[in-house]
Write an enzyme that holds these catalytic residues in place. Structure first.
Site, PDB file in Angstrom:
ATOM      1  N   ASP A  82       0.851  -1.198   0.000  1.00 50.88           N
ATOM      2  CA  ASP A  82       0.000   0.000   0.000  1.00 50.88           C
ATOM      3  C   ASP A  82       0.890   1.253   0.000  1.00 50.88           C
ATOM      4  OD1 ASP A  82      -2.348   1.475   0.122  1.00 50.88           O
ATOM      5  OD2 ASP A  82      -2.472   1.377   2.313  1.00 50.88           O
ATOM      6  N   GLY A 217      -9.119   5.716   2.447  1.00 47.42           N
ATOM      7  CA  GLY A 217      -9.767   6.485   3.510  1.00 47.42           C
ATOM      8  C   GLY A 217     -11.105   5.906   3.905  1.00 47.42           C
TER       9      GLY A 217
HETATM   10  P1  13P Z   1      -8.250   4.889   6.712  1.00 47.22           P
HETATM   11  O1  13P Z   1      -7.103   4.932   7.670  1.00 47.22           O
HETATM   12  O2  13P Z   1      -9.029   6.175   6.659  1.00 47.22           O
HETATM   13  O3  13P Z   1      -9.119   3.704   6.904  1.00 47.22           O
HETATM   14  O4  13P Z   1      -7.600   4.775   5.249  1.00 47.22           O
HETATM   15  C1  13P Z   1      -6.743   3.721   4.998  1.00 47.22           C
HETATM   16  C2  13P Z   1      -6.146   3.813   3.647  1.00 47.22           C
HETATM   17  O5  13P Z   1      -6.679   4.434   2.749  1.00 47.22           O
HETATM   18  C3  13P Z   1      -4.872   3.101   3.432  1.00 47.22           C
HETATM   19  O6  13P Z   1      -4.406   3.213   2.124  1.00 47.22           O
END
Ligand code: 13P
Length: 292
Positions: A82, A217
């Site tokens: 990620d 997010g």
């Molecule tokens: P959140 O922390 O808002 O769940 O978002 C995680 C994210 O988008 C990781 O790439």
């Protein structure tokens, strides 16, 4: 053996109208909790390791655990990098056997994002892996609240914030990326107030862009907001902050119940189940339960 390439997993989600959860992991309790939640709901799942967490979870040490856990899982699992910031990290993740990698050039000028993403696609193809890229910028909540930035400016006027549908189509064609993270009003972390989600923009992007779309997010959105976003074409939901808060709460609860506790295994004992419960709940809302 259930380690699968994320491309097929997300195309299936796209064609059947649900979203697969991509949960960021920082240790073995999170790994266990996410897989237990996915298995309990018979949901395909994506195990994510974010470049920003590599200080806590060394890539070379943690990667074999993720891959081994995926291989022995009873549901389809893919293993994903990620928010890869550097091609060097992408190369390390590919060498470790990740089935997909994200290269995040969203803060760069458009042509530089295209160049960086194309290079990541070239590396991933050689390894048989998929690439997620980002266009438009999903930033941190401290700057972007209820459609406005810290200075109160409308986000429509903030350069790079919202993804432009035509540019997204051009980006995918030029880079060959397999999934695209787009910005339509969500931010990383929890929300102060409600986010202003631009659903029509999402639909225009879906109609023009021929690859599965990713929502970053995910924490803090309501079930109803998730359903509208999935109906508008989201196939992958990235999720972390709520897991982090629930894990911290579980640790605090153990300490509050027994302030003299010293055993670390006891202190951590609630983390796995705290993570599992949220995963079970979210995959049911996102429609991926019973799709394994
Ligand atoms: P959140 O922390 O808002 O769940 O978002 C995680 C994210 O988008 C990781 O790439």
């Amino acid at each position: 053996m259930s380690l699968v390439n994320g491309v097929e997993m997300l195309w299936k989600a796209r064609s059947e109208g649900y979203a697969v959860g991509a949960f960021d992991l920082i240790n073995l309790e999170f790994l266990d909790g996410v897989l237990a939640g996915a298995a309990a709901r018979r949901a395909p799942v994506i195990l994510s390791l974010a470049e920003m967490h590599l200080d806590h979870a060394d890539l070379d040490l943690f990667a074999p655990a993720l891959i081994k856990a995926a291989e022995r899982a009873s549901v389809p699992v893919s293993v994903h990098l990620d928010h890869g910031e550097r091609l060097e990290t992408v190369e390390r993740a590919l060498a470790a056997g990740f089935t997909s990698v994200m290269i995040d050039g969203s803060a760069l000028p458009y042509e530089e994002n295209v160049r960086l993403t194309r290079e990541a696609v070239r590396l991933a193809r050689a390894a048989g892996a998929a690439v997620e890229a980002e266009l438009g910028h999903v930033a941190g909540r401290e700057f972007y609240v209820e459609g406005r930035d810290a200075a109160g400016a409308d986000l429509e006027d903030v350069p790079l914030f919202y993804t432009d549908p035509d540019q997204a189509a051009d980006f995918v064609e030029k880079t060959g990326c397999d999934f695209l993270a787009v910005s339509i009003g969500t931010v990383h972390g929890l929300y102060r107030g409600r986010p202003r989600l631009d659903i029509p923009r999402r639909e225009r992007i879906r109609d023009r862009v021929p690859v599965p779309l990713v929502l970053h997010g995910g924490s803090g959105l309501t079930d109803e907001e998730f359903r509208r976003l999935i109906a508008a074409g989201i196939s992958k939901i990235n999720f972390y902050t709520e897991l982090s808060h629930a894990a911290t709460r579980a640790i605090k609860d153990v300490i509050a119940a027994d302030p003299a506790v010293t055993g670390i295994t006891r202190v951590l004992s609630g983390v796995r189940d705290a993570v599992r419960r949220i995963v079970e709940e979210k995959v049911a809302v996102w429609g991926s339960a019973n799709r394994a």
